[in-house]
Write a protein that holds these residues in place. Structure first.
Motif, mmCIF file in Angstrom:
data_model
loop_
_atom_site.group_PDB
_atom_site.id
_atom_site.type_symbol
_atom_site.label_atom_id
_atom_site.label_comp_id
_atom_site.label_asym_id
_atom_site.label_seq_id
_atom_site.Cartn_x
_atom_site.Cartn_y
_atom_site.Cartn_z
ATOM 1 N N ALA A 373 125.420 -25.395 6.225
ATOM 2 C CA ALA A 373 125.608 -25.720 7.035
ATOM 3 C C ALA A 373 126.491 -26.640 7.632
ATOM 4 O O ALA A 373 126.658 -26.558 8.799
ATOM 5 C CB ALA A 373 123.701 -25.793 7.771
ATOM 6 N N LEU A 374 126.497 -27.471 7.118
ATOM 7 C CA LEU A 374 127.442 -28.864 7.110
ATOM 8 C C LEU A 374 128.878 -28.925 6.376
ATOM 9 O O LEU A 374 130.041 -29.490 6.989
ATOM 10 C CB LEU A 374 126.433 -30.127 6.997
ATOM 11 C CG LEU A 374 125.250 -30.155 7.651
ATOM 12 C CD1 LEU A 374 124.810 -31.083 7.575
ATOM 13 C CD2 LEU A 374 125.997 -30.813 9.429
ATOM 14 N N GLU A 375 129.150 -27.675 5.950
ATOM 15 C CA GLU A 375 129.802 -28.409 4.367
ATOM 16 C C GLU A 375 131.098 -27.929 5.570
ATOM 17 O O GLU A 375 132.494 -28.889 5.034
ATOM 18 C CB GLU A 375 129.681 -27.242 3.486
ATOM 19 C CG GLU A 375 130.073 -25.479 4.069
ATOM 20 C CD GLU A 375 130.637 -24.893 2.238
ATOM 21 O OE1 GLU A 375 130.983 -25.330 2.102
ATOM 22 O OE2 GLU A 375 129.893 -23.419 2.908
ATOM 23 N N ASN A 376 131.575 -27.097 6.355
ATOM 24 C CA ASN A 376 133.075 -27.338 6.775
ATOM 25 C C ASN A 376 133.208 -28.438 7.574
ATOM 26 O O ASN A 376 134.537 -28.934 8.263
ATOM 27 C CB ASN A 376 132.917 -26.360 7.693
ATOM 28 C CG ASN A 376 133.115 -24.891 6.472
ATOM 29 O OD1 ASN A 376 133.129 -25.151 5.577
ATOM 30 N ND2 ASN A 376 132.840 -23.404 7.628
ATOM 31 N N GLN A 377 132.660 -29.617 8.150
ATOM 32 C CA GLN A 377 132.152 -30.208 8.819
ATOM 33 C C GLN A 377 132.118 -31.377 8.261
ATOM 34 O O GLN A 377 133.283 -32.656 8.394
ATOM 35 C CB GLN A 377 130.492 -30.717 10.144
ATOM 36 C CG GLN A 377 131.089 -29.343 10.865
ATOM 37 C CD GLN A 377 132.165 -29.513 11.623
ATOM 38 O OE1 GLN A 377 133.151 -30.312 11.796
ATOM 39 N NE2 GLN A 377 132.613 -28.634 11.703
ATOM 40 N N ALA A 378 131.901 -31.536 7.160
ATOM 41 C CA ALA A 378 132.086 -32.548 5.895
ATOM 42 C C ALA A 378 133.361 -33.016 4.993
ATOM 43 O O ALA A 378 133.490 -32.131 3.838
ATOM 44 C CB ALA A 378 131.017 -32.456 4.849
ATOM 45 N N ASP A 379 133.987 -34.286 5.299
ATOM 46 C CA ASP A 379 135.072 -34.526 4.253
ATOM 47 C C ASP A 379 134.201 -35.664 2.896
ATOM 48 O O ASP A 379 135.439 -35.409 2.094
ATOM 49 C CB ASP A 379 135.494 -35.266 5.246
ATOM 50 C CG ASP A 379 136.796 -34.570 6.969
ATOM 51 O OD1 ASP A 379 136.883 -33.605 6.210
ATOM 52 O OD2 ASP A 379 135.992 -34.905 7.257
ATOM 53 N N PHE A 380 133.186 -36.111 3.531
ATOM 54 C CA PHE A 380 132.458 -37.456 2.520
ATOM 55 C C PHE A 380 131.611 -37.339 2.462
ATOM 56 O O PHE A 380 131.036 -37.872 3.298
ATOM 57 C CB PHE A 380 133.623 -38.350 2.524
ATOM 58 C CG PHE A 380 135.236 -38.854 2.092
ATOM 59 C CD1 PHE A 380 135.737 -38.290 1.596
ATOM 60 C CD2 PHE A 380 136.058 -38.401 3.142
ATOM 61 C CE1 PHE A 380 136.981 -38.645 1.218
ATOM 62 C CE2 PHE A 380 136.898 -38.861 3.551
ATOM 63 C CZ PHE A 380 137.668 -38.568 2.196
ATOM 64 N N TRP A 381 130.925 -37.110 1.178
ATOM 65 C CA TRP A 381 129.532 -36.717 0.794
ATOM 66 C C TRP A 381 129.573 -38.706 0.874
ATOM 67 O O TRP A 381 129.233 -39.162 -0.292
ATOM 68 C CB TRP A 381 128.760 -36.032 0.199
ATOM 69 C CG TRP A 381 128.872 -34.515 0.662
ATOM 70 C CD1 TRP A 381 129.973 -33.715 0.186
ATOM 71 C CD2 TRP A 381 127.868 -34.102 1.787
ATOM 72 N NE1 TRP A 381 129.831 -32.751 0.933
ATOM 73 C CE2 TRP A 381 128.994 -32.532 1.464
ATOM 74 C CE3 TRP A 381 127.396 -34.525 2.430
ATOM 75 C CZ2 TRP A 381 128.018 -31.346 2.500
ATOM 76 C CZ3 TRP A 381 126.420 -33.544 2.973
ATOM 77 C CH2 TRP A 381 127.298 -32.033 3.548
ATOM 78 N N TYR A 382 128.059 -39.059 0.875
ATOM 79 C CA TYR A 382 127.339 -40.279 0.646
ATOM 80 C C TYR A 382 125.925 -40.555 0.354
ATOM 81 O O TYR A 382 125.461 -40.381 1.594
ATOM 82 C CB TYR A 382 127.258 -41.574 1.503
ATOM 83 C CG TYR A 382 129.097 -41.754 1.964
ATOM 84 C CD1 TYR A 382 129.761 -42.995 1.513
ATOM 85 C CD2 TYR A 382 130.107 -41.191 2.744
ATOM 86 C CE1 TYR A 382 130.973 -43.342 1.972
ATOM 87 C CE2 TYR A 382 131.015 -41.447 3.008
ATOM 88 C CZ TYR A 382 131.788 -42.527 2.493
ATOM 89 O OH TYR A 382 132.874 -43.379 2.981
ATOM 90 N N ILE A 383 125.845 -39.697 -0.595
ATOM 91 C CA ILE A 383 124.112 -39.153 -1.272
ATOM 92 C C ILE A 383 123.323 -40.249 -1.846
ATOM 93 O O ILE A 383 124.520 -40.836 -2.175
ATOM 94 C CB ILE A 383 124.516 -38.092 -2.198
ATOM 95 C CG1 ILE A 383 125.731 -37.443 -1.752
ATOM 96 C CG2 ILE A 383 123.346 -37.309 -2.813
ATOM 97 C CD1 ILE A 383 125.307 -36.102 -2.692
ATOM 98 N N ALA A 384 122.112 -40.474 -0.613
ATOM 99 C CA ALA A 384 121.746 -41.501 -1.266
ATOM 100 C C ALA A 384 120.278 -41.321 -1.819
ATOM 101 O O ALA A 384 119.603 -40.069 -1.861
ATOM 102 C CB ALA A 384 121.469 -42.771 0.122
ATOM 103 N N HIS A 385 119.306 -42.418 -2.088
ATOM 104 C CA HIS A 385 117.778 -42.070 -2.419
ATOM 105 C C HIS A 385 117.203 -42.560 -1.564
ATOM 106 O O HIS A 385 117.834 -43.806 -1.243
ATOM 107 C CB HIS A 385 117.576 -42.549 -3.880
ATOM 108 C CG HIS A 385 116.653 -42.356 -4.474
ATOM 109 N ND1 HIS A 385 115.628 -41.027 -4.690
ATOM 110 C CD2 HIS A 385 114.841 -42.976 -4.035
ATOM 111 C CE1 HIS A 385 114.089 -41.600 -5.099
ATOM 112 N NE2 HIS A 385 114.055 -42.229 -4.813
#
Length: 455
Positions: A373-385
């Motif tokens: 759903a978000l991949e076309n809008q996201a340029d960078f992912w900051y994946i956290a816990h």
């Protein structure tokens, strides 16, 4: 509400205690709850005094509750609202007249429940629901607005008989509890319906099982697109609402209501539309003229924390949006909001920057659907816990995003972030003019982000 309170336990102590009392975090069913409610003398069939509006749905429940609460309070009614989960403080769940109740009231209610339950085990959510109802029972309210925690039929909130039932949306979430089809989930949500009482459905095409349940109970159904609608203006950024007024008798047909030229609101118009339809079925609005005069001001100032909540410069150097979306349906709505903001920035500055998404999620969610759903809008992912047993480890979420198609260059760091606060700080540091920062994936993700910027 009287009880022998334990002076050694404050609210945080009670919350820690009730989290440990039941072996399961979720234990669907109303039998145990009904036993304790009876011992407490809670009235669950109020016959409209106060009026009970119960709100269920996959997404949009909080927005519906917020609008219903705000409009009825503006109309001079005394309103109590119960929502979950909270973002920063437990008290957010239990509000009277739009304000979270004091710690002392919740502590007193918890102590009364503890005294009454005997050997009956209650979950954390059941304890909280009973506490809210105890507080509301003594608050002299005209209306209770209750948000279902999970499903509807077996949810603790459903111990109360709803005078108006609201179904916001029906999507695939919590399938292990509610079923793996929209039809099955709709049946669980229809469990809040009561014989002959109106149902507001904010979906234009609900599953047939929902409509069958309403028909079986002779519930009049007010459906989005047919009975009420939010329509954007063709000439500016205003919008119009059309709905139906509560008939004064069974023989009378509902009369149409229209409110034109509403200003842009912070909440989704579709959610506002369903909430307004529920409000107009209460019979508590002074007049159609009052609604037209007051609604623009009510909606223009209504903000629901963590629901597409935008923070604009100069507080941050670029626009930042926090949204508790945690399933594909909500992520699609968030993606549309990001796209609108990108278009606004393009018109204002002539350039399109990057979208930097801070994300942490629970393990039991549809990670693939959320990513898509978000991949076309996201340029960078900051994946956290975040620090919760149900959180999917950040390393695992990063691996899954790679499997779903996220290119290595889209990962903002060589390894995931240990906390949401660290991820947000990195996104803020990396952002340049024209960028957008997004914080999403869970209520806990947004809560941790809010704590990090307020601390």
């Amino acid at each position: 509400m009287t009880s022998a309170t334990d002076p050694g336990l404050d609210l945080s102590g009670w919350l820690a205690r009730i989290q440990q009392l039941h072996p399961n975090e979720i234990d669907m069913g109303l039998e145990r709850l009904a036993v304790v409610a009876g011992r407490l003398g809670l009235k669950t069939a109020l016959a409209g005094n106060p009026l009970v509006i119960t709100v269920t749905g996959t997404n949009g429940k909080g927005s519906h509750v917020a609008v219903i609460d705000a409009v009825l309070r503006a109309a001079g009614k005394r309103v109590g609202s119960y929502t979950s989960p909270h973002l920063l403080h437990y008290n957010e769940r239990i509000c009277v007249q739009g304000e979270p109740v004091a710690d002392a009231l919740i502590v007193q209610a918890f102590a009364a429940i503890e005294q009454a339950r005997g050997d009956v085990s209650l979950t954390y959510f059941e304890f909280g629901t009973l506490a809210a109802l105890l507080i509301f029972q003594e608050a002299g309210l005209d209306v209770l607005v209750l948000e279902v925690g999970l499903g509807g039929r077996l949810d603790a909130v459903n111990i109360m008989d709803a005078d108006i039932a609201v179904v916001t949306s029906i999507g695939l979430d919590h399938q292990e509890w509610l079923g793996d089809t929209r039809e099955a989930i709709a049946m669980e949500k229809a469990g809040i319906f009561r014989q002959g009482k109106p149902v507001v459905c904010s979906e234009s095409d609900p599953p047939a099982t929902l409509l069958l349940a309403a028909s079986t109970l002779a519930c009049p159904v007010y459906r989005a697109g047919r009975d009420f609608i939010a329509t954007p203006s063709l000439v500016d950024d205003s919008w119009h609402w059309r709905g139906r007024q509560r008939p004064s008798s069974d023989a009378e047909q509902p009369r149409q209501l229209t409110v034109a030229d509403l200003p842009p609101a912070m909440l989704a118009p579709g959610n506002i539309a369903g909430a307004l339809q529920a409000v107009c079925l209460t019979g508590l609005i002074p007049s159609e003229q009052w609604l037209r005069a007051q609604l623009p001001q009510i909606l223009s100032t209504l903000v629901l924390p963590g629901r597409q909540q935008w923070f604009m410069p100069p507080r941050f150097k670029v626009p930042l949006v926090m949204d508790v979306a945690h399933n594909p349906q909500a992520a699609q709505a968030l993606a549309a909001a990001i796209q609108r903001q990108r278009q606004h920035l393009l018109l204002a500055s002539g350039r399109i920057g990057s979208v930097r998404v801070v994300v942490a999620m629970m393990a039991d969610k549809d990670h693939a659907g959320f990513y898509q759903a978000l991949e076309n809008q996201a340029d960078f992912w900051y994946i956290a816990h975040f620090d919760l047993p149900r959180c999917l480890p950040a390393e695992t979420l990063a691996e899954r995003f790679h499997q779903f198609g996220a290119a290595p260059r889209k990962m903002a760091a060589s390894s995931p972030f240990a906390t949401v606060g660290e991820a947000l700080a990195a996104a803020c540091s990396d952002a340049v003019d024209g960028d957008i920062i997004v914080v999403t994936g869970s209520f806990i993700t947004v809560s941790d982000a809010m704590s990090s910027i307020s601390g």
